[in-house]
Design an enzyme around this catalytic site. Structure first.
Site, PDB file in Angstrom:
ATOM      1  N   GLU A 346     -12.360   0.594  -5.342  1.00 31.40           N
ATOM      2  CA  GLU A 346     -12.369   1.869  -5.401  1.00 31.40           C
ATOM      3  C   GLU A 346     -12.012   2.880  -6.371  1.00 31.40           C
ATOM      4  O   GLU A 346     -11.119   3.555  -7.098  1.00 31.40           O
ATOM      5  CB  GLU A 346     -11.260   3.016  -4.146  1.00 31.40           C
ATOM      6  CG  GLU A 346     -11.544   2.474  -2.849  1.00 31.40           C
ATOM      7  CD  GLU A 346     -10.085   3.177  -2.146  1.00 31.40           C
ATOM      8  OE1 GLU A 346     -10.836   3.178  -1.170  1.00 31.40           O
ATOM      9  OE2 GLU A 346      -9.379   2.581  -2.214  1.00 31.40           O
TER      10      GLU A 346
HETATM   11  C1  TNX Z   1      -8.981   2.160   1.429  1.00 29.14           C
HETATM   12  S1  TNX Z   1      -9.533  -1.039   1.523  1.00 29.14           S
HETATM   13  C2  TNX Z   1      -8.033   0.875   0.457  1.00 29.14           C
HETATM   14  C3  TNX Z   1      -7.088   1.072   0.347  1.00 29.14           C
HETATM   15  C4  TNX Z   1      -6.166   1.810   0.931  1.00 29.14           C
HETATM   16  C5  TNX Z   1      -6.901   2.164   2.637  1.00 29.14           C
HETATM   17  C6  TNX Z   1      -6.535   2.968   3.407  1.00 29.14           C
HETATM   18  C7  TNX Z   1      -9.362  -0.432   0.091  1.00 29.14           C
HETATM   19  C8  TNX Z   1     -10.029  -1.453  -0.799  1.00 29.14           C
HETATM   20  N1  TNX Z   1      -9.177   0.452  -0.348  1.00 29.14           N
HETATM   21  O1  TNX Z   1      -6.109   1.544  -1.167  1.00 29.14           O
HETATM   22  O2  TNX Z   1      -4.655   1.548   1.026  1.00 29.14           O
HETATM   23  O3  TNX Z   1      -7.979   1.983   2.707  1.00 29.14           O
HETATM   24  O4  TNX Z   1      -7.017   2.575   4.318  1.00 29.14           O
END
Ligand code: TNX
Length: 530
Positions: A346
């Site tokens: 992300e």
């Molecule tokens: C996605 S999964 C994220 C996390 C959040 C999560 C909450 C991923 C690699 N990143 O930063 O905590 O969703 O479900």
């Protein structure tokens, strides 16, 4: 009249069928007074289900004077035996002695034996043979012995709270179990950045997950809301970056000494700790601690909300790479395992071309510290070395890029194994962006079905992440993990054709009886007849 008699016979038949059915349900070790039921032996407590179980129709008597003998070919065997002794003690009250093995003579004891080259068992496999004379666990390595001990420990679960002072003996059904894992990576992830969890909580988690044969605990140590691991060359990371958490609580961090305590505890349970430093996004806590890490030289405020994707390291500054080198170097020294997780997810606030160069540079840093890199699926956009591992969570396209490069995959599909997803709309804790996840959703899937043309060899294993935006304490952790985590354990460990949802529910409801006795806060899904 004949019809009435017929009906009467039918009712009597139904009544006795029910009685017989109920009395056959127990197939675990039993106290003497229940001895009739042991010949019904099948192993209705075991999760994950072993590769092969052959009941042999007899019984083995374990008494208060039984001993646990370990062979001395490895130093670790004594502590594995003591682990078994302690579990026998806390479940049954029996206080067995632990002794080095001279030769197998006496009946009625437990033997833990290492043997070289037992075919097809691999590093973690084991044989558990319960005969009329003894209980023998054999494996190629101490790790395999430990997994076998955990199987035996699960066979004791039904005795918890059922033994009185005057019980002198426990009877086990005789059985031959041969068992080994399908995947070498069976992980759980705990996010200690969004909410901080104490060393003690992490140790408790290690103990729980080891019961279900998990072998990796991935700690998500840094994120926008907190930096949780002491880095001696950059002390403000924890002083400032560790000082809060989601919701504005006081946060916390592990000193290196405390972190090593976790690593050591995990080692005793044959679990490898995998540290994650998330970058280049998810870095607000670091950026708030050191203004010079920011492109504009100004530190942002600490962050206590739950948004994602707004922060980024400054990829144009050389200082950023000095920082990363220092962090990876200190972390590698704390990590006996092969892997360092660098996050990479992300990175919405990072330029996408720069992102790719960044991941490749971080990969070089990790490898120059003699570690291998793991990252979330987005890292597959970069050119990866064969050692690097991709952790799938949402987009199969990224994973396909990784597969083309020949990299192995850890499977964490959010809609199946994200332990922070709510069970249903009524669940108070958790999020639901990946859907609601009932036990059956976590159980009825397979990594092979997630991506077309995937081969078993490309799958390193599976991992269940618990993100903690809404998770405040250990009881919350228990509720979100149990029972779903046991479903994940069976997918990771058991041979695919041995899995069966109906039989899993039977074994799960038995586990539930034990969880009740130890006060575990689990979700009583109405999918299971508890
Ligand atoms: C996605 S999964 C994220 C996390 C959040 C999560 C909450 C991923 C690699 N990143 O930063 O905590 O969703 O479900």
């Amino acid at each position: 009249m004949r019809i009435i008699i017929k009906k009467l016979f039918f009712l009597i038949f139904v009544f006795f069928s029910i009685v017989i059915f109920l009395s056959c349900k127990t197939m675990s070790p039993v106290k003497e007074k229940n001895i009739k039921s042991i010949n019904e032996a099948s192993i209705e407590y075991l999760i994950p289900i072993p590769a092969s179980i052959i009941p042999t129709g007899n019984k083995f008597k374990l008494s208060k004077t039984s001993k646990i003998y370990f062979d001395q070919s490895s130093d670790e065997n004594e502590s594995i035996s003591i682990y078994l002794k302690n579990n026998v003690n806390s479940i049954t009250g029996f206080d067995l002695s632990v002794l080095p093995l001279e030769k197998i003579l006496e009946k009625g004891n437990i033997y833990l034996l290492l043997q070289d080259g037992i075919n097809s068992l691999g590093k973690e496999g084991y044989e558990l043979n319960i005969s009329e004379h003894s209980i023998e666990i054999k494996a190629n390595s101490p790790e395999g012995l430990f997994r076998g001990v955990q199987t035996l420990v699960q066979m004791l679960f039904p005795l918890k709270g059922n033994i009185n002072e005057s019980s002198n003996d426990i009877y086990f059904p005789t059985v031959q179990i041969k068992d080994f894992p399908r995947f070498s990576w069976r992980g759980v992830m705990l996010d200690v950045a969004r909410h901080f969890f104490s060393v003690n909580d992490v140790k408790k988690l290690i103990d729980l997950i080891s019961l279900y044969k998990f072998n990796h605990l991935h700690l998500h140590l840094t994120d926008d809301q907190g930096w949780r691991i002491e880095i001696k060359s950059w002390p403000k990371l924890t002083e400032i970056g560790g000082s809060t958490q989601v919701g504005g609580g006081k946060g916390g961090f592990y000193t290196q000494k405390e972190y090593l305590e976790i690593v050591e505890h995990a080692k005793k349970r044959y679990i490898t700790i995998v540290p994650e430093i998330d970058m280049p996004g998810h870095t607000n806590a670091a950026l708030a601690s050191y203004p010079e890490l920011n492109c504009d030289g100004k530190a942002p405020e600490l962050y206590t909300g739950i948004k994602v994707g707004f922060s980024s390291l400054c990829l144009d500054k050389e200082l950023t790479y000095v920082f990363i080198e220092d962090v990876i170097k200190e972390l590698s020294a704390l990590t006996p395992g092969e892997y360092i997780h660098i996050g990479g997810d992300e990175a919405y606030a990072t330029d996408s071309i720069k992102y790719i160069n960044f991941i490749e540079r971080v990969q070089r840093i990790v490898e120059s510290n003699n570690k291998k890199m793991i990252g979330w699926e987005e890292i597959a956009q970069a050119k990866l070395t064969q050692n690097s591992i991709i952790q799938f969570w949402r987009k199969s396209d990224y994973v396909k890029l990784g597969l083309k490069q020949g990299n192995k995959i850890i499977f964490s599909p959010a809609s199946k194994v994200y332990m922070d997803m709510k069970y249903n709309p009524e669940t108070v804790l958790g999020l639901n962006w990946a859907g609601y996840i009932e036990i059956s959703d976590s159980y009825n899937w397979d990594p092979l079905d997630q991506i077309t043309d995937l081969s078993e060899e490309s799958i390193l294993g599976i991992e269940a992440p618990l993100w903690t935006e809404t998770i405040l304490n250990f009881s919350d952790i228990e509720f979100m993990l149990f029972p779903r985590l046991t479903a994940v354990s069976e997918i990771g460990w058991s041979i695919k054709h041995r899995r069966n949802w109906d039989y899993f529910k039977v074994r799960l409801s038995n586990q539930g009886k034990y969880w009740d006795k130890i006060g575990l806060n689990f979700y009583r899904s109405n999918q299971v007849n508890w």
